[in-house]
Design a protein around this motif. Structure first.
Motif, PDB file in Angstrom:
ATOM      1  N   HIS A   5      44.083  21.231  63.810  1.00  0.00           N
ATOM      2  CA  HIS A   5      43.243  21.765  64.894  1.00  0.00           C
ATOM      3  C   HIS A   5      41.778  21.577  64.524  1.00  0.00           C
ATOM      4  CE1 HIS A   5      42.272  25.604  67.506  1.00  0.00           C
ATOM      5  NE2 HIS A   5      41.389  24.638  67.680  1.00  0.00           N
ATOM      6  N   HIS A   7      37.657  20.151  66.113  1.00  0.00           N
ATOM      7  CA  HIS A   7      36.780  19.709  67.205  1.00  0.00           C
ATOM      8  C   HIS A   7      35.824  18.676  66.617  1.00  0.00           C
ATOM      9  CE1 HIS A   7      38.349  22.813  69.931  1.00  0.00           C
ATOM     10  NE2 HIS A   7      38.534  23.468  68.793  1.00  0.00           N
ATOM     11  N   HIS A  42      38.698  21.093  73.411  1.00  0.00           N
ATOM     12  CA  HIS A  42      39.084  22.074  74.430  1.00  0.00           C
ATOM     13  C   HIS A  42      39.438  21.342  75.721  1.00  0.00           C
ATOM     14  CE1 HIS A  42      37.967  25.554  72.083  1.00  0.00           C
ATOM     15  NE2 HIS A  42      36.815  25.003  71.792  1.00  0.00           N
ATOM     16  N   GLU A  79      43.326  21.024  72.616  1.00  0.00           N
ATOM     17  CA  GLU A  79      43.574  22.469  72.563  1.00  0.00           C
ATOM     18  C   GLU A  79      43.500  22.943  74.005  1.00  0.00           C
ATOM     19  OE1 GLU A  79      40.542  24.791  70.604  1.00  0.00           O
ATOM     20  OE2 GLU A  79      41.874  26.513  70.401  1.00  0.00           O
ATOM     21  N   HIS A 136      45.223  30.077  66.758  1.00  0.00           N
ATOM     22  CA  HIS A 136      44.621  31.299  66.190  1.00  0.00           C
ATOM     23  C   HIS A 136      45.091  32.625  66.816  1.00  0.00           C
ATOM     24  CE1 HIS A 136      41.883  30.208  69.445  1.00  0.00           C
ATOM     25  NE2 HIS A 136      41.417  29.189  68.756  1.00  0.00           N
ATOM     26  N   ASP A 194      40.198  24.535  62.663  1.00  0.00           N
ATOM     27  CA  ASP A 194      39.487  24.751  63.937  1.00  0.00           C
ATOM     28  C   ASP A 194      38.004  24.426  63.743  1.00  0.00           C
ATOM     29  OD1 ASP A 194      38.887  25.410  66.540  1.00  0.00           O
ATOM     30  OD2 ASP A 194      39.343  27.548  66.356  1.00  0.00           O
ATOM     31  N   HIS A 196      34.263  22.939  63.771  1.00  0.00           N
ATOM     32  CA  HIS A 196      33.321  22.579  64.832  1.00  0.00           C
ATOM     33  C   HIS A 196      32.115  21.813  64.300  1.00  0.00           C
ATOM     34  CE1 HIS A 196      35.706  25.303  67.280  1.00  0.00           C
ATOM     35  NE2 HIS A 196      35.012  24.964  68.338  1.00  0.00           N
TER      36      HIS A 196
HETATM   37 FE   LIG Z   1      39.683  25.282  68.660  1.00  0.00          FE
END
Ligand SMILES: [Fe+2]
Length: 256
Positions: A5, A7, A42, A79, A136, A194, A196
Motif C-alpha cells: 500500500h 502512494h 486513492h 486504494e 488500515h 501507506d 506518501h
Molecule cells: Fe493510502
C-alpha cells in the motif's frame, strides 16, 4: 519485502507531485529492504483519473527507475474508497485491482465508524471472486473501541492491512498500543507503509517488521511483509493464516 500500500505515483494522487519525488521514495524503499511495491492511488481520487491514466504514470515511473538503476518493481493497484456499488464498478473495469488480479484494497472513512454496508459489500465481492483487504483498520473508530469487531470479518476471509508507522509509534503511543494488540492477537495479515513521500510517511517497513518479530516471532512477522503480500500480488490467497484471538475487553479501550 513487498509494500502492499503506497502512494508513490506522481501528479495523480496525494503523494509526490513530481517524478523526482517518486524516485526519492523508491530510493528510500530500496534502502529499507523493499524490492516490490504496489502503487495504490486513492480511487476515485484527485481528478477522478481513469485506470489508463494511472497506468501511464506507472509506466513513466518504471522507465525512470530503469534509467536510474533503482531495483524496485512497482505494480499497479489502487486504494478504493468504500462504495456499496463496488462489485459492479470492478466488473466494469473502472478501478485497478492489485496487480490486475482479483485482490482489492478498500479504504473506509477514517476516524469514523465502519459503514453499515461494509461487511455485506465485502461478502458480495468475495462471492464475485475477489479477495478483500481492508486498509488500515486501526484508523477506524469501531476498531479503536473494540478490536474484536474485526474477528467475524477475518473469519470470513477479509484480510487486514496495518500501517507500519502505527506499529513503530510514529502515530503516537495510543496508536502503537492498538497496533501491538492487533499484531499480537493475529488480527493483521499485512503490514504496509501507506507511504506518501520520502520523509513524511516514508515507504519503510523494516522497523515495523522488527517490532512485529519481537511480538509474534520472526517467521510470523515475515509473513506480514513478504509471504502474504507476495501471495496477493501473485493473485493467490495467502495460505496458513493464523486464527484470530479475542482481545480481552476493556471498559473503554480507546481512552480519549
Ligand atoms: Fe493510502
Amino acid at each position: 519485502m513487498i509494500d502492499f500500500h503506497t502512494h508513490i505515483l506522481h501528479g495523480i494522487d496525494d503523494g509526490p507531485q513530481s517524478l523526482e519525488g517518486s524516485l526519492q521514495m523508491a530510493r528510500v524503499a530500496v534502502a529499507d529492504g523493499t524490492r516490490t511495491m504496489v502503487a495504490t492511488p486513492h480511487t476515485p481520487g484527485m481528478g477522478n483519473y481513469r485506470a489508463e491514466t494511472v497506468l501511464a504514470h506507472l509506466d513513466e515511473l518504471r522507465e525512470a527507475l530503469k534509467q536510474e538503476h533503482i531495483p524496485l518493481e512497482v505494480l499497479p493497484g489502487s486504494e478504493i474508497f468504500y462504495d456499496a456499488n463496488l462489485p459492479a464498478r470492478l466488473d466494469d473495469g473502472e478501478y485497478l485491482t492489485c496487480n490486475r488480479g482479483r485482490t482489492v484494497l478498500v479504504e473506509c472513512p477514517i476516524h469514523d465508524y465502519l459503514p453499515s454496508g461494509f461487511e455485506q459489500m465485502a461478502f458480495d465481492l468475495q462471492l464475485a471472486g475477489y479477495r478483500v483487504v481492508l486498509a488500515h483498520p486501526e484508523r477506524i473508530t469501531d476498531v479503536q473501541e473494540d478490536p474484536n469487531v474485526l474477528i467475524p470479518m477475518i473469519e470470513r476471509g477479509v484480510l487486514m492491512q496495518l500501517t507500519s508507522q502505527a506499529l513503530t509509534g510514529e502515530q503516537g503511543p495510543k496508536m502503537q498500543q492498538l497496533a501491538e494488540t492487533l499484531v499480537t492477537h493475529r488480527l493483521v495479515h499485512i503490514i504496509a507503509s501507506d507511504a506518501h513521500g520520502p520523509t513524511y510517511r516514508p515507504p519503510k517497513l523494516s522497523s515495523a517488521r522488527e517490532i512485529a518479530a519481537g511480538l509474534i516471532g520472526a517467521e510470523a512477522a515475515a509473513a506480514l511483509v513478504e509471504d502474504n503480500p507476495g501471495d496477493l500480488v501473485h493473485d493467490r490467497m495467502p495460505a496458513n493464516l493464523p486464527v484470530p484471538q479475542e482481545v480481552p475487553r476493556k471498559r473503554r479501550w480507546w481512552v480519549l
